[in-house]
Design a protein around this motif. Structure first.
Motif, PDB file in Angstrom:
ATOM      1  N   ASP A 120       0.367  -1.122   0.410  1.00 11.30           N
ATOM      2  CA  ASP A 120      -0.169  -0.322   0.325  1.00 11.30           C
ATOM      3  C   ASP A 120       0.843   1.054  -0.414  1.00 11.30           C
ATOM      4  OD1 ASP A 120      -1.900  -1.457   0.075  1.00 11.30           O
ATOM      5  OD2 ASP A 120      -2.618  -1.321   2.042  1.00 11.30           O
ATOM      6  N   LYS A 121       2.401   1.037   0.554  1.00 13.35           N
ATOM      7  CA  LYS A 121       2.938   1.893   0.766  1.00 13.35           C
ATOM      8  C   LYS A 121       3.448   2.466  -0.427  1.00 13.35           C
ATOM      9  CE  LYS A 121       6.301   4.833   4.203  1.00 13.35           C
ATOM     10  NZ  LYS A 121       6.192   4.662   5.563  1.00 13.35           N
ATOM     11  N   ARG A 122       3.503   1.669  -0.773  1.00 14.94           N
ATOM     12  CA  ARG A 122       4.507   1.424  -2.388  1.00 14.94           C
ATOM     13  C   ARG A 122       3.867   2.404  -3.520  1.00 14.94           C
ATOM     14  NH1 ARG A 122       5.682  -4.029  -5.124  1.00 14.94           N
ATOM     15  NH2 ARG A 122       3.245  -4.329  -5.565  1.00 14.94           N
ATOM     16  N   SER A 123       2.472   1.757  -3.583  1.00 19.59           N
ATOM     17  CA  SER A 123       1.400   2.541  -4.159  1.00 19.59           C
ATOM     18  C   SER A 123       1.415   4.185  -4.333  1.00 19.59           C
ATOM     19  CB  SER A 123       0.033   1.694  -3.627  1.00 19.59           C
ATOM     20  OG  SER A 123      -1.176   1.817  -4.778  1.00 19.59           O
ATOM     21  N   GLU A 124       1.255   4.375  -2.832  1.00 17.71           N
ATOM     22  CA  GLU A 124       1.057   4.966  -1.919  1.00 17.71           C
ATOM     23  C   GLU A 124       2.434   6.430  -2.780  1.00 17.71           C
ATOM     24  OE1 GLU A 124      -1.515   6.622  -0.009  1.00 17.71           O
ATOM     25  OE2 GLU A 124      -2.343   5.454  -0.994  1.00 17.71           O
ATOM     26  N   ILE A 125       4.027   5.569  -3.144  1.00 15.12           N
ATOM     27  CA  ILE A 125       4.844   6.190  -3.173  1.00 15.12           C
ATOM     28  C   ILE A 125       4.450   6.433  -5.285  1.00 15.12           C
ATOM     29  CG2 ILE A 125       7.204   6.390  -3.742  1.00 15.12           C
ATOM     30  CD1 ILE A 125       7.480   5.050  -1.115  1.00 15.12           C
ATOM     31  N   ILE A 126       4.183   4.876  -5.359  1.00 12.35           N
ATOM     32  CA  ILE A 126       3.196   5.976  -7.133  1.00 12.35           C
ATOM     33  C   ILE A 126       2.957   6.723  -7.781  1.00 12.35           C
ATOM     34  CG2 ILE A 126       3.218   4.394  -9.273  1.00 12.35           C
ATOM     35  CD1 ILE A 126       3.955   1.564  -7.735  1.00 12.35           C
ATOM     36  N   LYS A 127       1.504   6.916  -7.100  1.00 15.23           N
ATOM     37  CA  LYS A 127       0.470   7.333  -7.766  1.00 15.23           C
ATOM     38  C   LYS A 127       1.023   9.583  -7.256  1.00 15.23           C
ATOM     39  CE  LYS A 127      -2.627   6.406  -4.451  1.00 15.23           C
ATOM     40  NZ  LYS A 127      -3.876   5.031  -4.488  1.00 15.23           N
ATOM     41  N   GLY A 128       2.495   9.036  -5.707  1.00 15.62           N
ATOM     42  CA  GLY A 128       2.499  10.797  -5.529  1.00 15.62           C
ATOM     43  C   GLY A 128       1.798  11.052  -4.402  1.00 15.62           C
ATOM     44  N   ALA A 129       0.755   9.810  -3.724  1.00 20.48           N
ATOM     45  CA  ALA A 129       0.171  10.600  -2.748  1.00 20.48           C
ATOM     46  C   ALA A 129       1.121  10.806  -1.113  1.00 20.48           C
ATOM     47  CB  ALA A 129      -1.343   9.203  -2.727  1.00 20.48           C
ATOM     48  N   TYR A 130       2.165  10.034  -1.130  1.00 23.31           N
ATOM     49  CA  TYR A 130       3.070  10.246  -0.651  1.00 23.31           C
ATOM     50  C   TYR A 130       3.965  10.209  -0.814  1.00 23.31           C
ATOM     51  CZ  TYR A 130       6.062   8.355   3.803  1.00 23.31           C
ATOM     52  OH  TYR A 130       7.208   8.151   4.573  1.00 23.31           O
ATOM     53  N   GLU A 131       4.923  11.149   0.260  1.00 25.70           N
ATOM     54  CA  GLU A 131       6.187  11.622  -0.416  1.00 25.70           C
ATOM     55  C   GLU A 131       7.438  11.230   0.501  1.00 25.70           C
ATOM     56  OE1 GLU A 131       9.600  12.505  -2.851  1.00 25.70           O
ATOM     57  OE2 GLU A 131       7.344  13.272  -3.216  1.00 25.70           O
ATOM     58  N   PRO A 132       8.090  10.229  -0.316  1.00 28.05           N
ATOM     59  CA  PRO A 132       9.572   9.330   1.018  1.00 28.05           C
ATOM     60  C   PRO A 132      10.011  10.542   1.651  1.00 28.05           C
ATOM     61  CG  PRO A 132       9.476   8.429  -1.264  1.00 28.05           C
ATOM     62  CD  PRO A 132       8.690   9.317  -1.447  1.00 28.05           C
ATOM     63  N   THR A 133      11.179   9.723   2.645  1.00 25.57           N
ATOM     64  CA  THR A 133      11.602  10.619   3.144  1.00 25.57           C
ATOM     65  C   THR A 133      12.787  10.772   2.813  1.00 25.57           C
ATOM     66  OG1 THR A 133      12.185   9.238   5.249  1.00 25.57           O
ATOM     67  CG2 THR A 133      10.074  10.424   5.585  1.00 25.57           C
ATOM     68  N   ASP A 134      14.107  11.574   3.355  1.00 22.61           N
ATOM     69  CA  ASP A 134      15.115  11.290   2.975  1.00 22.61           C
ATOM     70  C   ASP A 134      15.842   9.340   3.420  1.00 22.61           C
ATOM     71  OD1 ASP A 134      15.014  13.971   1.468  1.00 22.61           O
ATOM     72  OD2 ASP A 134      15.923  14.851   3.477  1.00 22.61           O
ATOM     73  N   GLU A 135      15.444   9.145   4.798  1.00 23.27           N
ATOM     74  CA  GLU A 135      16.208   8.448   5.540  1.00 23.27           C
ATOM     75  C   GLU A 135      15.656   7.227   4.522  1.00 23.27           C
ATOM     76  OE1 GLU A 135      15.780   5.792   9.699  1.00 23.27           O
ATOM     77  OE2 GLU A 135      15.035   7.843   9.428  1.00 23.27           O
ATOM     78  N   GLU A 136      14.457   7.864   4.276  1.00 21.45           N
ATOM     79  CA  GLU A 136      13.475   6.382   3.013  1.00 21.45           C
ATOM     80  C   GLU A 136      13.769   6.796   1.630  1.00 21.45           C
ATOM     81  OE1 GLU A 136       9.051   5.852   5.152  1.00 21.45           O
ATOM     82  OE2 GLU A 136       9.499   7.777   3.875  1.00 21.45           O
ATOM     83  N   CYS A 137      14.602   7.232   0.848  1.00 21.07           N
ATOM     84  CA  CYS A 137      15.682   7.307  -0.048  1.00 21.07           C
ATOM     85  C   CYS A 137      16.946   6.895   0.722  1.00 21.07           C
ATOM     86  CB  CYS A 137      15.207   8.747  -0.431  1.00 21.07           C
ATOM     87  SG  CYS A 137      13.370   8.858  -1.150  1.00 21.07           S
ATOM     88  N   ASN A 138      16.931   6.243   1.165  1.00 24.82           N
ATOM     89  CA  ASN A 138      18.548   6.486   1.248  1.00 24.82           C
ATOM     90  C   ASN A 138      18.998   5.556   1.060  1.00 24.82           C
ATOM     91  OD1 ASN A 138      21.197   6.875   2.360  1.00 24.82           O
ATOM     92  ND2 ASN A 138      21.467   6.610   3.615  1.00 24.82           N
ATOM     93  N   TRP A 139      19.925   4.800  -0.333  1.00 21.37           N
ATOM     94  CA  TRP A 139      19.537   3.473  -0.537  1.00 21.37           C
ATOM     95  C   TRP A 139      21.015   3.307  -1.127  1.00 21.37           C
ATOM     96  CZ3 TRP A 139      18.135  -1.181  -0.932  1.00 21.37           C
ATOM     97  CH2 TRP A 139      18.476  -1.885  -1.628  1.00 21.37           C
TER      98      TRP A 139
END
Length: 362
Positions: A90-109
């Protein structure tokens, strides 16, 4: 008189014989007659031994029924863990459709150590990234979410891209998520694929569904054929197309000549059209012709692949990493088959090319 033929000569004669159509036809007819026929060993056994073999068969049937129960419990586990995966999906879906913007920590790969770059290369890439970011800021580009995520996944997977037509792509740009739902515990075994779309100009459905009905029990007529759950059939859904937007149909014009008057007129006909969205209208069960059976078999394979691979690992098919893994698996299987063929070759030396057991049992 003793006739001596060298091995090379014998092989040459064999090749020449196998190139003769009449010999090939006779050989095929002979093989067809042998297919499925017993070796004769069972018939030669004493009656008392045959009786014991029948007892073993009855035990095997009981094993098949236990195996069926095993797969039923596996299905229960799938249902349990699907509920645990779902919040992440569900969170993946929210990011894909732009309903949720992941934090810097979540984007750190963190890249793999093997892929670490030199300091100079890193600085060069940082500078390049900075310039690109500045350019984007100047152009005020801020795409929402991850555009065309699922369309890109479909394009990257051969099994799915083969179904896509050019006129399907504008519709699949509106696909926001694909989910799998398992049947309730007290219901027959099945799973449903749900394709969630944002509002669009093509149809009014928010969700398109495809349900696959399964069976996990031995066939009474042929219990030894049981090899786990089987897909027994599938049902699609009605797509409420906007007028003039149905890509599963096309209009053609055909000229007809009147038999009596000899005049020619143009007739307009609506005929089926190739489209991914035919996936939601599978052939119905029953007496199917060979083409329909082939379509249905491919449909089962696609549904299983979406459930087992695409939904759990969507981002890796989007980036292409999962495709490389799939290609590696295929190449390893092919290498294993080639090695097995070499072992069966009369000239194969097992001391030179022995095959590890792990390869032959994959």
């Amino acid at each position: 008189m003793v006739l001596c033929i060298s091995l090379a000569t014998a092989r040459q004669l064999t090749v020449q014989m196998m190139q003769n159509p009449q010999i090939l036809a006779a050989l095929q007819e002979r093989l067809d007659g042998l297919a499925g026929s017993p070796s004769g060993y069972m018939e030669s056994l004493p009656k008392v031994v045959k009786r014991r073999v029948n007892a073993l068969k009855n035990l095997q049937v009981k094993c098949a029924h236990i195996e069926a129960k095993f797969y039923e419990e596996v299905h229960e586990l799938e249902r349990k863990y699907a509920a645990l995966y779902q919040p992440l999906f569900d969170k993946r879906s929210e990011i894909i459709k732009g309903a949720y913007e992941p934090t810097d920590e979540e984007c750190n790969w963190k890249a793999d150590e093997e892929e670490e770059l030199t300091v100079s290369k890193k600085e060069e890439m940082k500078e390049k990234a900075k310039l690109e970011e500045e350019k984007k800021d100047e152009e005020k580009e801020d795409p929402r979410g991850i555009p065309e995520f699922w369309l890109t996944v479909f394009k990257n997977v051969d099994l799915l891209s083969d179904m896509l037509q050019e006129h399907d792509e504008p519709i699949l740009k509106h696909l926001q998520d694909i989910k799998v739902k398992f049947s309730d515990p007290d219901q027959p075994m099945s799973f449903t694929l749900e394709f969630h779309f944002e509002p669009n100009d093509f149809f009014t459905n928010q969700v398109l569904t495809k349900t696959y009905k399964m069976r996990s029990e031995p066939d009474e007529a042929d219990p030894f054929s049981f090899d786990g759950p089987e897909i027994m059939g599938c049902t699609g859904c009605q797509i409420d197309w906007t007028k003039g937007k149905n890509v599963t149909l096309k209009t053609i014009k055909k000229k007809q000549k009147h038999k009596g008057r000899g005049t020619v007129r143009t007739v307009t006909k609506t005929v089926p059209n190739d489209s991914f969205f035919n996936f939601f209208c599978p052939p119905e069960g029953g007496n199917l012709d060979e083409d329909s059976e082939a379509v249905l078999a491919a449909d089962f394979e696609i549904g299983h692949f979406i459930r087992e691979r695409i939904i759990p690992r969507a981002v890796l098919y989007f980036t292409g990493e999962a495709i490389e893994d799939d290609d590696d698996d295929v190449s390893q299987n092919r290498e294993g088959e080639e090695e097995a063929d070499e072992e069966n070759d009369p000239e194969y030396d097992p001391k030179v090319g022995a095959i590890p057991l792990s390869l032959t049992t994959q």
